[in-house]
Every structure is written in structure tokens, then in C-alpha cells.
Design an enzyme around this catalytic site. Structure first.
Site, short mmCIF file in Angstrom:
data_model
loop_
_atom_site.label_atom_id
_atom_site.label_comp_id
_atom_site.label_asym_id
_atom_site.label_seq_id
_atom_site.Cartn_x
_atom_site.Cartn_y
_atom_site.Cartn_z
N ASN A 110 0.83 -1.21 0.00
CA ASN A 110 0.00 0.00 0.00
C ASN A 110 0.86 1.25 0.00
O ASN A 110 1.94 1.29 0.58
CB ASN A 110 -0.98 -0.01 1.19
CG ASN A 110 -0.43 0.72 2.41
OD1 ASN A 110 -0.51 1.94 2.51
ND2 ASN A 110 0.15 -0.04 3.34
N MET A 112 -1.08 4.31 0.50
CA MET A 112 -2.28 5.14 0.69
C MET A 112 -1.91 6.60 0.94
O MET A 112 -2.53 7.50 0.40
CB MET A 112 -3.10 4.62 1.88
CG MET A 112 -3.51 3.14 1.82
SD MET A 112 -4.48 2.72 0.39
CE MET A 112 -6.05 3.45 0.81
N PHE A 114 -1.82 8.25 4.09
CA PHE A 114 -2.63 8.88 5.15
C PHE A 114 -3.88 9.57 4.61
O PHE A 114 -4.18 10.72 4.95
CB PHE A 114 -1.80 9.90 5.96
CG PHE A 114 -0.75 9.30 6.85
CD1 PHE A 114 -0.75 7.95 7.19
CD2 PHE A 114 0.27 10.10 7.39
CE1 PHE A 114 0.21 7.41 8.04
CE2 PHE A 114 1.24 9.58 8.23
CZ PHE A 114 1.21 8.24 8.55
N SER A 177 5.42 5.31 8.53
CA SER A 177 4.78 5.04 7.24
C SER A 177 5.76 5.41 6.14
O SER A 177 6.37 6.48 6.16
CB SER A 177 3.51 5.89 7.08
OG SER A 177 3.14 5.89 5.72
N ASN A 179 4.93 6.17 3.23
CA ASN A 179 4.20 6.88 2.18
C ASN A 179 4.01 8.36 2.42
O ASN A 179 3.26 9.02 1.72
CB ASN A 179 2.84 6.20 1.98
CG ASN A 179 3.01 4.71 1.69
OD1 ASN A 179 3.80 4.35 0.83
ND2 ASN A 179 2.30 3.86 2.44
N THR A 180 4.67 8.90 3.44
CA THR A 180 4.66 10.34 3.67
C THR A 180 6.11 10.80 3.62
O THR A 180 6.92 10.35 4.43
CB THR A 180 4.01 10.68 5.04
OG1 THR A 180 2.64 10.31 4.98
CG2 THR A 180 4.12 12.16 5.37
N LYS A 217 5.51 3.99 16.98
CA LYS A 217 5.46 2.90 16.00
C LYS A 217 6.60 3.05 15.01
O LYS A 217 6.73 4.09 14.35
CB LYS A 217 4.12 2.89 15.27
CG LYS A 217 4.00 1.76 14.25
CD LYS A 217 2.57 1.54 13.81
CE LYS A 217 2.45 0.46 12.76
NZ LYS A 217 1.05 0.24 12.36
N ASN A 246 5.80 -1.27 11.37
CA ASN A 246 5.01 -0.83 10.21
C ASN A 246 5.39 -1.69 8.99
O ASN A 246 6.11 -2.70 9.14
CB ASN A 246 5.29 0.66 9.96
CG ASN A 246 4.06 1.38 9.45
OD1 ASN A 246 3.39 0.89 8.52
ND2 ASN A 246 3.74 2.52 10.04
C1 LIG Z 1 -3.74 -0.72 3.57
C2 LIG Z 1 -2.91 -0.47 4.78
C3 LIG Z 1 -2.94 0.78 5.37
C4 LIG Z 1 -2.16 1.04 6.51
N1 LIG Z 1 -2.24 2.26 7.11
C5 LIG Z 1 -1.54 2.49 8.25
C6 LIG Z 1 -1.67 3.72 8.94
O1 LIG Z 1 -2.42 4.61 8.55
N2 LIG Z 1 -0.92 3.90 10.05
C7 LIG Z 1 -0.09 2.93 10.55
O2 LIG Z 1 0.54 3.14 11.58
N3 LIG Z 1 0.02 1.74 9.92
C8 LIG Z 1 -0.68 1.50 8.80
N4 LIG Z 1 -0.57 0.28 8.18
C9 LIG Z 1 0.37 -0.73 8.72
C10 LIG Z 1 -0.30 -1.75 9.62
O3 LIG Z 1 -0.81 -1.13 10.77
C11 LIG Z 1 0.71 -2.83 10.05
O4 LIG Z 1 1.75 -2.22 10.78
C12 LIG Z 1 1.31 -3.58 8.86
O5 LIG Z 1 0.35 -3.77 7.85
C13 LIG Z 1 1.87 -4.93 9.26
O6 LIG Z 1 0.86 -5.79 9.75
P1 LIG Z 1 0.17 -6.94 8.85
O7 LIG Z 1 1.28 -7.70 8.20
O8 LIG Z 1 -0.64 -7.74 9.81
O9 LIG Z 1 -0.69 -6.22 7.85
C14 LIG Z 1 -1.34 0.01 7.04
C15 LIG Z 1 -1.32 -1.25 6.42
C16 LIG Z 1 -2.08 -1.50 5.32
C17 LIG Z 1 -2.04 -2.87 4.68
#
Ligand SMILES: Cc1cc2nc3c(=O)[nH]c(=O)nc-3n(C[C@H](O)[C@H](O)[C@H](O)COP(=O)(O)O)c2cc1C
Length: 357
Positions: A110, A112, A114, A177, A179-180, A217, A246
Site C-alpha cells: 500500500n 495510501m 494517510f 509510514s 508513504n509520507t 510505532k 510498520n
Molecule cells: C492498507 C494499509 C494501510 C495502513 N495504514 C496504516 C496507517 O495509517 N498507520 C499505521 O501506523 N500503519 C498503517 N498500516 C500498517 C499496519 O498497521 C501494520 O503495521 C502492517 O500492515 C503490518 O501488519 P500486517 O502484516 O498484519 O498487515 C497500514 C497497512 C495496510 C495494509
């Protein structure tokens, strides 16, 4: 629990991932997904930061960016949920497409950026929830981000802390993140020290009788020096815990060529090993003094147990839900309770960091 995902999943997979996610949120909001909390085994109950978690499995940030489905997700069996990341002002995020499924790898990419409705809408939803006569039991955190065009990042986190400290059970400063632009540079020793000082000051200035724990985080893509700096600053700053980790900007072997070149953060199964290894290191570097939330590739009870043994007091997941649906939470709770029993642990807390002892 009646698992509807074998039916709903293939239907959702006919849509592009972001549309599917939007439909899921709508279904959850309108109560189309039946609540299925079930009872938690006593061994899963755990107390961290003085907060009581009926089970240690949480919903990671990014699923519910606008705090729209907090109760619905708690009702599905999560012990805690973390809406966000929320930024002070609403922002659209990056252009689409920005969310990709890697089905065979059980992974997601992703970028995205934020996308969210902003702090006010988020805070008002939490306020309405507090005022409601009926709400699901469970812990509700809030994950804070910064707007893309804010020059001094700390300003944005301070705004988030001021508004949400009275409304959330815990707060997360998300500096990881991918993405920022520039965000992850805040993980460096000096910027991190300055940032944490300001957010902790802002929290103290709220004058609450009980301060919500403040967590940081972090990314999985860190040098040896980064990790030891983060551990040292985290300990000296007085924050309450860490979330590891993350998404990763790395593209491990096995990621299809077409996806390797998509920018963004990779999550799901391929993130399990790298994020668990960073968790283990950070746990060792902090001497187990700070509770850690382990996240990255958790899809089974065994995965959750491995994170706990590596030093996690709690775990979270997001990507596994894309592939297995919400029933994954039940399965993890059941399997984790079995594994604890098998190894003679009476509680989650007893197993935290067991691999390093
Ligand atoms: C589509 C998507 C959007 C995410 N958006 C955020 C976010 O806004 N803030 C954040 O701290 N982590 C975000 N994450 C990261 C997740 O919180 C997590 O740290 C990461 O996906 C690893 O966990 P997983 O393997 O179980 O998905 C996002 C992950 C995904 C897949």
C-alpha cells in the site's frame, strides 16, 4: 461463530482492493457483519499499562482510518483496536491505484499516504461512542500521523495528542509510514528525542488524572545504529511502549516482478520474519522494560505466539484479515491459548520474551 467469509471473500476479491475495503467498512457500519465476540479464555487476559485486555490480539492501524467501525471490530473478537492514522486536517492521500493484493504471497502493498477525514471527524466519533449507552468492551487506541504539507511534524502530533488524549485508551506516534515524504527520518536519534519531548509535554499539559500511554510505532527497515538509538531514546524519553513494526519498503525474494516495482509498504506473510527479528532486537535493547506491540504478518496462533516469545506483550494484524476474513481472530485466540497451555504458561505475560531468557 458462523464464518461468512468463504462466501464474502471471493465476492470482495472481484473488486479492486480499495473498493473492497470501502464495501467492508460500509458492511461493518451498517451491521451487516454479525457480531461474534465469543468468550476469551482466562489465559488470554492480559494487563499492560494498567489496561485490561481480554485478549492480546488487536486490529492494526490503517484498517479503520476514520474510527468508523471501532465497536464492530471489537465485536468481531479483537481485544483492542487502533483507528488511524489520523492527521490534523483531512487529506486525500496518494492517487489511485494505491493498494495491491499479492494473493499467492498472502501480502499487501500500500501507498495510501494517510488518506483520512481529519482529526475533528475522528475525535467526534470517539466522543459519540463514549456517550453511547451501549459500546463493545475492549481497548481503543488512536494512531496519529502528520499532514503531508506540514513543515514541523511535531506540531501535528501535538495537535493530535491534545485532542485525543482524553478520548483514547492509548496514543501512537506513527513515524514509520513509508508513504509520507520525510516521515521516517523522524526515527533518527535527535529528531526523535525532540519529537517525543514535545508530545510528552503536550500530554502532560492536558492535565488528565490518567494519562493515556504513549507508544512509538517504528519501521522494520532500520540499521543497527537506528535500532540502538531508538531503544535508547525510547527509554530515556519516558514513553510507554513501542509498536514493531510498520510495513517494509524492502521486496524480499518471492515478490512477483510486476509488484516489486510498485512503491509503498509491504505487509502480510513476507513481513513476518523481518518484523519479528526487529521486535526481538528491540526487546533485547530495551531490556524488556517497555511493553512492545508485535505486528507484521500475524495470521495464526503460532505467529502470535512467536511474536510474544520474541518480546511482544500484545500483537496486532491487518493483512491476514484480507485473506482469511475476521474469523482469523477467533482462530488465533484459540490456537494461542492452546500453545500457552502446551508450554505450561498460565498467561500471556509469562510467555513474553521467553525466547530470550
Ligand atoms: C492498507 C494499509 C494501510 C495502513 N495504514 C496504516 C496507517 O495509517 N498507520 C499505521 O501506523 N500503519 C498503517 N498500516 C500498517 C499496519 O498497521 C501494520 O503495521 C502492517 O500492515 C503490518 O501488519 P500486517 O502484516 O498484519 O498487515 C497500514 C497497512 C495496510 C495494509
Amino acid at each position: 461463530m458462523i464464518d461468512l467469509y468463504p462466501l464474502a471473500g471471493p465476492l470482495l476479491f472481484r473488486f479492486d482492493p480499495e473498493t473492497a475495503h470501502g464495501l467492508t467498512i460500509k458492511a461493518l457500519k451498517t451491521g451487516l457483519v454479525p457480531p461474534a465476540r465469543g468468550k476469551d479464555e482466562p489465559a488470554l487476559h492480559t494487563r499492560v499499562w494498567g489496561l485490561d485486555f481480554t485478549n492480546p490480539v488487536g486490529l492494526a492501524a490503517g484498517f479503520d482510518k476514520n474510527a468508523e467501525v471501532v465497536d464492530a471490530m471489537l465485536n468481531l473478537g479483537f481485544g483492542f483496536v487502533e483507528p488511524g492514522s489520523v492527521t490534523p486536517r483531512p487529506q486525500p492521500g496518494n492517487p489511485r491505484p494505491r493498494l495491491f493484493r499479492l494473493v499467492e504471497q498472502r501480502a499487501v502493498i500500500n501507498r495510501m499516504g494517510f488518506n483520512n477525514e481529519g482529526l475533528e471527524a475522528f475525535a467526534q466519533r470517539l466522543e459519540r461512542r463514549r456517550a453511547a449507552a451501549k459500546r463493545a468492551p475492549g481497548i481503543v487506541g488512536a494512531n496519529l500521523g502528520k499532514n503531508k504539507d506540514t513543515a514541523d511534524a511535531a506540531d501535528d502530533y501535538v495537535i493530535g495528542v491534545r485532542r485525543l488524549a482524553p478520548l483514547a485508551d492509548y496514543l501512537v506516534v506513527n513515524v514509520s509510514s513509508p508513504n509520507t515524504p520525510g516521515l521516517r527520518a523522524l526515527q533518527g536519534r535527535d529528531p526523535l528525542r525532540a519529537l517525543l519531548e514535545r508530545v510528552l509535554e503536550a500530554r502532560a499539559a492536558c492535565g488528565l488524572t490518567r494519562n493515556p500511554p504513549l507508544l512509538l510505532k517504528i519501521a522494520p527497515d532500520l540499521t543497527v545504529e537506528d535500532k540502538s538509538d531508538i531503544a535508547a531514546v525510547a527509554l530515556e524519553s519516558g514513553i510507554d511502549g513501542l509498536i514493531v513494526s510498520n510495513t517494509t519498503i524492502a521486496r524480499p525474494d518471492g515478490i512477483p516482478a510486476a509488484m516489486r516495482s510498485e512503491a509503498g509498504g509491504l505487509s502480510g506473510r513476507p513481513l513476518f520474519e523481518p518484523s519479528t527479528s526487529v521486535l526481538r532486537e528491540i526487546y533485547a535493547l530495551t531490556g524488556g522494560k517497555l511493553p512492545i506491540v508485535g505486528v507484521g504478518g500475524v495470521a495464526t496462533g503460532e505467529d502470535a505466539y512467536a511474536k510474544i516469545r520474541a518480546g511482544a506483550s500484545l500483537v496486532q494484524l491487518y493483512s491476514a484479515m484480507v485473506y482469511a476474513g475476521p474469523a482469523v481472530v477467533h482462530r488465533i485466540r484459540r490456537e494461542l491459548a492452546e500453545l500457552l497451555r502446551r508450554d505450561g504458561f498460565r498467561s500471556v505475560a509469562e510467555a513474553v520474551g521467553a525466547d530470550l531468557r
